[in-house]
Design a protein around this motif. Structure first.
Motif, PDB file in Angstrom:
ATOM      1  N   GLY A  90       0.791  -1.282  -0.015  1.00  0.00           N
ATOM      2  CA  GLY A  90      -0.042   0.060   0.089  1.00  0.00           C
ATOM      3  C   GLY A  90       0.776   1.185   0.041  1.00  0.00           C
ATOM      4  O   GLY A  90       0.439   2.430  -0.529  1.00  0.00           O
ATOM      5  N   ASP A  91       2.068   1.221   0.518  1.00  0.00           N
ATOM      6  CA  ASP A  91       2.612   2.462   0.694  1.00  0.00           C
ATOM      7  C   ASP A  91       3.376   2.979  -0.562  1.00  0.00           C
ATOM      8  O   ASP A  91       3.679   4.142  -0.477  1.00  0.00           O
ATOM      9  CB  ASP A  91       3.789   2.273   1.607  1.00  0.00           C
ATOM     10  N   MET A  92       3.186   1.996  -1.602  1.00  0.00           N
ATOM     11  CA  MET A  92       3.716   2.669  -3.046  1.00  0.00           C
ATOM     12  C   MET A  92       2.555   3.296  -3.928  1.00  0.00           C
ATOM     13  O   MET A  92       2.857   3.793  -4.893  1.00  0.00           O
ATOM     14  CB  MET A  92       4.387   1.344  -3.780  1.00  0.00           C
ATOM     15  N   LEU A  93       1.322   3.079  -3.299  1.00  0.00           N
ATOM     16  CA  LEU A  93       0.176   3.229  -4.529  1.00  0.00           C
ATOM     17  C   LEU A  93       0.191   5.177  -4.466  1.00  0.00           C
ATOM     18  O   LEU A  93      -0.221   5.507  -5.509  1.00  0.00           O
ATOM     19  CB  LEU A  93      -0.961   3.059  -3.902  1.00  0.00           C
ATOM     20  N   ARG A  94       0.721   5.770  -3.332  1.00  0.00           N
ATOM     21  CA  ARG A  94       0.484   7.398  -3.468  1.00  0.00           C
ATOM     22  C   ARG A  94       1.909   8.172  -3.670  1.00  0.00           C
ATOM     23  O   ARG A  94       1.935   9.242  -3.638  1.00  0.00           O
ATOM     24  CB  ARG A  94       0.106   7.734  -2.262  1.00  0.00           C
ATOM     25  N   VAL A  95       2.961   7.199  -3.907  1.00  0.00           N
ATOM     26  CA  VAL A  95       4.186   8.027  -4.365  1.00  0.00           C
ATOM     27  C   VAL A  95       4.303   8.369  -5.510  1.00  0.00           C
ATOM     28  O   VAL A  95       3.887   7.896  -6.730  1.00  0.00           O
ATOM     29  CB  VAL A  95       5.393   6.571  -4.269  1.00  0.00           C
ATOM     30  N   PRO A  96       4.289   9.667  -5.885  1.00  0.00           N
ATOM     31  CA  PRO A  96       4.274  10.456  -7.113  1.00  0.00           C
ATOM     32  C   PRO A  96       5.370  10.153  -8.004  1.00  0.00           C
ATOM     33  O   PRO A  96       6.476  10.105  -7.759  1.00  0.00           O
ATOM     34  CB  PRO A  96       4.232  12.021  -6.537  1.00  0.00           C
ATOM     35  N   GLY A  97       4.897   9.793  -9.297  1.00  0.00           N
ATOM     36  CA  GLY A  97       5.805   9.772 -10.427  1.00  0.00           C
ATOM     37  C   GLY A  97       5.876  11.025 -11.085  1.00  0.00           C
ATOM     38  O   GLY A  97       5.637  12.164 -10.495  1.00  0.00           O
ATOM     39  N   SER A  98       6.305  11.336 -12.232  1.00  0.00           N
ATOM     40  CA  SER A  98       6.232  12.443 -12.989  1.00  0.00           C
ATOM     41  C   SER A  98       5.328  13.161 -13.075  1.00  0.00           C
ATOM     42  O   SER A  98       5.177  14.321 -12.977  1.00  0.00           O
ATOM     43  CB  SER A  98       7.107  12.130 -14.412  1.00  0.00           C
ATOM     44  N   ALA A  99       3.987  12.531 -13.387  1.00  0.00           N
ATOM     45  CA  ALA A  99       2.632  13.145 -13.550  1.00  0.00           C
ATOM     46  C   ALA A  99       1.661  12.559 -12.918  1.00  0.00           C
ATOM     47  O   ALA A  99       0.763  13.408 -12.392  1.00  0.00           O
ATOM     48  CB  ALA A  99       2.447  12.932 -14.916  1.00  0.00           C
ATOM     49  N   GLU A 100       1.896  11.502 -12.195  1.00  0.00           N
ATOM     50  CA  GLU A 100       0.720  10.946 -11.567  1.00  0.00           C
ATOM     51  C   GLU A 100       1.306   9.586 -10.607  1.00  0.00           C
ATOM     52  O   GLU A 100       2.333   9.551 -10.395  1.00  0.00           O
ATOM     53  CB  GLU A 100      -0.634  10.312 -12.443  1.00  0.00           C
ATOM     54  N   ASP A 101       0.386   9.093  -9.923  1.00  0.00           N
ATOM     55  CA  ASP A 101       0.523   7.853  -9.013  1.00  0.00           C
ATOM     56  C   ASP A 101      -0.084   6.713  -9.225  1.00  0.00           C
ATOM     57  O   ASP A 101      -1.086   6.553 -10.080  1.00  0.00           O
ATOM     58  CB  ASP A 101       0.486   8.462  -7.336  1.00  0.00           C
ATOM     59  N   ARG A 338      -1.334  14.719   2.293  1.00  0.00           N
ATOM     60  CA  ARG A 338      -2.365  14.739   1.599  1.00  0.00           C
ATOM     61  C   ARG A 338      -2.061  15.244  -0.132  1.00  0.00           C
ATOM     62  O   ARG A 338      -2.698  14.623  -0.872  1.00  0.00           O
ATOM     63  CB  ARG A 338      -3.591  15.537   1.760  1.00  0.00           C
ATOM     64  N   ASN A 339      -1.070  15.826  -0.123  1.00  0.00           N
ATOM     65  CA  ASN A 339      -0.636  16.242  -1.415  1.00  0.00           C
ATOM     66  C   ASN A 339       0.974  16.112  -1.252  1.00  0.00           C
ATOM     67  O   ASN A 339       1.661  17.110  -1.375  1.00  0.00           O
ATOM     68  CB  ASN A 339      -1.139  17.763  -1.743  1.00  0.00           C
ATOM     69  N   PRO A 340       1.584  15.127  -1.170  1.00  0.00           N
ATOM     70  CA  PRO A 340       3.090  14.826  -1.249  1.00  0.00           C
ATOM     71  C   PRO A 340       3.725  15.401  -2.445  1.00  0.00           C
ATOM     72  O   PRO A 340       3.187  14.900  -3.655  1.00  0.00           O
ATOM     73  CB  PRO A 340       2.970  13.496  -1.182  1.00  0.00           C
ATOM     74  N   LEU A 341       4.799  15.916  -2.501  1.00  0.00           N
ATOM     75  CA  LEU A 341       5.470  16.187  -3.641  1.00  0.00           C
ATOM     76  C   LEU A 341       6.747  15.053  -3.498  1.00  0.00           C
ATOM     77  O   LEU A 341       7.375  15.006  -4.830  1.00  0.00           O
ATOM     78  CB  LEU A 341       6.408  17.520  -3.341  1.00  0.00           C
ATOM     79  N   GLY A 342       7.005  14.387  -2.670  1.00  0.00           N
ATOM     80  CA  GLY A 342       8.196  13.329  -2.627  1.00  0.00           C
ATOM     81  C   GLY A 342       7.933  12.377  -1.837  1.00  0.00           C
ATOM     82  O   GLY A 342       6.835  12.197  -1.149  1.00  0.00           O
ATOM     83  N   ALA A 343       8.539  11.150  -2.098  1.00  0.00           N
ATOM     84  CA  ALA A 343       8.104   9.880  -1.375  1.00  0.00           C
ATOM     85  C   ALA A 343       8.475  10.067   0.238  1.00  0.00           C
ATOM     86  O   ALA A 343       7.760   9.028   0.735  1.00  0.00           O
ATOM     87  CB  ALA A 343       9.216   8.827  -2.088  1.00  0.00           C
ATOM     88  N   THR A 344       9.495  10.946   0.486  1.00  0.00           N
ATOM     89  CA  THR A 344       9.682  11.029   2.013  1.00  0.00           C
ATOM     90  C   THR A 344       8.276  11.499   2.807  1.00  0.00           C
ATOM     91  O   THR A 344       8.465  11.675   3.902  1.00  0.00           O
ATOM     92  CB  THR A 344      10.791  12.055   2.265  1.00  0.00           C
ATOM     93  N   MET A 345       7.498  12.052   1.924  1.00  0.00           N
ATOM     94  CA  MET A 345       6.207  12.668   2.854  1.00  0.00           C
ATOM     95  C   MET A 345       5.180  11.532   2.662  1.00  0.00           C
ATOM     96  O   MET A 345       4.132  11.473   3.340  1.00  0.00           O
ATOM     97  CB  MET A 345       5.818  13.786   1.989  1.00  0.00           C
ATOM     98  N   VAL A 346       5.479  10.403   1.720  1.00  0.00           N
ATOM     99  CA  VAL A 346       4.235   9.692   1.532  1.00  0.00           C
ATOM    100  C   VAL A 346       4.519   8.341   2.465  1.00  0.00           C
ATOM    101  O   VAL A 346       3.644   7.799   3.219  1.00  0.00           O
ATOM    102  CB  VAL A 346       4.277   9.169   0.192  1.00  0.00           C
ATOM    103  N   SER A 347       5.612   7.670   2.470  1.00  0.00           N
ATOM    104  CA  SER A 347       6.211   6.349   3.162  1.00  0.00           C
ATOM    105  C   SER A 347       5.811   6.419   4.528  1.00  0.00           C
ATOM    106  O   SER A 347       6.156   7.646   5.256  1.00  0.00           O
ATOM    107  CB  SER A 347       7.648   6.208   2.767  1.00  0.00           C
ATOM    108  N   SER A 348       5.411   5.444   5.004  1.00  0.00           N
ATOM    109  CA  SER A 348       5.337   5.403   6.608  1.00  0.00           C
ATOM    110  C   SER A 348       6.640   5.088   7.349  1.00  0.00           C
ATOM    111  O   SER A 348       6.651   5.400   8.564  1.00  0.00           O
ATOM    112  CB  SER A 348       4.561   3.900   6.854  1.00  0.00           C
ATOM    113  N   GLU A 349       7.697   5.316   6.535  1.00  0.00           N
ATOM    114  CA  GLU A 349       9.201   5.221   7.221  1.00  0.00           C
ATOM    115  C   GLU A 349       9.887   6.600   6.668  1.00  0.00           C
ATOM    116  O   GLU A 349      10.791   6.804   7.167  1.00  0.00           O
ATOM    117  CB  GLU A 349      10.147   4.196   6.880  1.00  0.00           C
ATOM    118  N   GLY A 350       9.145   7.643   6.079  1.00  0.00           N
ATOM    119  CA  GLY A 350       9.729   8.562   5.463  1.00  0.00           C
ATOM    120  C   GLY A 350       9.968   9.670   6.736  1.00  0.00           C
ATOM    121  O   GLY A 350       9.038   9.775   7.514  1.00  0.00           O
TER     122      GLY A 350
END
Length: 368
Positions: A90-101, A338-350
């Motif tokens: 689940g923690d990968m589903l919201r990690v932003p790519g270049s344009a979407e997740d 809610r609006n992460p720019l990077g993975a460190t704000m998304v991950s449960s370990e970030g």
């Protein structure tokens, strides 16, 4: 001690803190490698209870955070295909790519599924022989054995519609890269206990000697971390640089031989890109030649995807320990869970997620 709550005992914590204060005579910068340790440190305020001269630097030990943007974009390209069932934790589903997740792909009708084990994805492949089923295999040495076992089982059972998108990275080469960086301030390491429970401790004495830094293997509860810090400070104050295992209840010196044997069979070393850090030679794994047919990156011909990191997000500097999360101008403002720019704000370990969750919003508040 037998029970988990004993590793949060406040009286024992105070005694360890008193010992750390008593032995600290100089200023030291200590990096905890693992993002799970970072969350424990920030949640319990351990960094604020230490002597003023001790700084905890948050390392790149969050597997979601160090997965490079181009790998996320490869995952998105595969998941968007009509013939694919894309499976991920689940923690990968919201990690932003270049344009979407991956959630955006799912909302448009893509078959993106949250699973709790790579073996769940293999079962989905069995049940859907007309679909290509891909599991997103990320992480450090800790999660790699289960992914290796799944590919091993796929070949053994003849399940050819299963493949693995591999993004596994290794801790010891990252420690070396950190120490060789011209901006390095790290003087000691808290090594990740769960990684060492798999791989053992045999690679760390050489690193400690080569870079003249103490390395102490620790767990994740408050007393584990405080004991790791205490041992590290004692070494630093005494001019020593050795490996110590402060987590013997989970980490034997040899690690897990069965898991290491499986890893050696299924994977082989490879250069890997780390988000915000760059490519570190021989710092990851790829599928060995005997299992290459299960490599999703080659199966779906996404090798050529290349991307540029966001100019606004400074998560790369956070991962290198160059800044704290709240020192990024976007932290808590443009960049939130809610609006992460990077993975460190998304991950449960970030680290950024830890600072936001536990209200370390100092700089963001001052900017408002």
């Amino acid at each position: 001690m037998k029970y988990l709550d004993e590793f949060s005992d406040p009286d024992l914590a105070r005694r360890l803190l008193d010992q750390i204060h008593q032995v600290t005579e100089h200023s030291w910068a200590i990096m905890e490698v693992c993002g799970g340790q970072t969350h424990s440190i920030i949640r319990h305020g351990i960094d604020q209870l230490l002597p003023d001269g001790i700084e905890m630097i948050h390392g790149p030990g969050c597997p979601v955070c160090v997965t490079p943007l181009e790998v996320i974009d490869k995952a998105l390209a595969i998941a968007a295909r009509d013939d694919v069932v894309f499976c991920s934790f689940g923690d990968m589903l919201r990690v932003p790519g270049s344009a979407e997740d991956l959630f955006r792909i799912k909302s448009r009708g893509g078959d993106v599924r949250l699973v709790y084990s790579p073996l769940d994805a293999l079962e989905i492949a069995k049940q859907n022989p007309d679909k290509e089923v891909v599991f997103f295999g990320i992480g450090f040495e800790t999660t790699a054995p289960a992914n290796a076992m799944t590919v091993y089982q796929a070949r053994k059972l003849g399940i050819r519609n299963f493949s693995l998108l591999v993004s596994h990275v290794l801790v010891p080469p990252a420690v070396a890269a950190i120490m060789e960086s011209p901006t390095c301030r790290v003087q000691g390491f808290l090594a990740a206990g769960h990684v060492c429970s798999v791989m053992g401790t045999r690679e760390y004495p050489d690193l400690a000697e080569r870079y003249r830094v103490p390395i102490v293997v620790t767990g994740f509860e408050p007393l584990d971390i405080l004991e790791g810090i205490r041992r590290t400070v004692l070494q630093l104050e005494g001019g020593r640089h050795e490996l110590e295992n402060a987590y013997p209840r989970a980490v034997p010196a040899e690690g897990n031989p069965a898991a290491r044997e499986m890893l050696q069979d299924v994977f082989e070393p490879a250069d890997r890109a780390w988000r915000g850090i760059g490519t570190i030679p021989q710092s990851g794994w790829r599928l060995a030649e005997a299992y290459r047919e299960f490599d999703a990156e080659h199966r779906f011909d996404v090798d050529g995807i290349r991307t540029d990191e966001s100019a606004v997000c400074r998560s790369g500097e956070v991962l290198q320990g160059l800044i704290k999360p709240h020192e990024c101008p976007a932290f808590g403002l443009e960049c939130t869970p809610r609006n992460p720019l990077g993975a460190t704000m998304v991950s449960s370990e970030g680290a950024c997620a830890a600072y936001f969750q536990y209200r370390r919003l100092d700089l963001a508040g001052a900017q408002r």
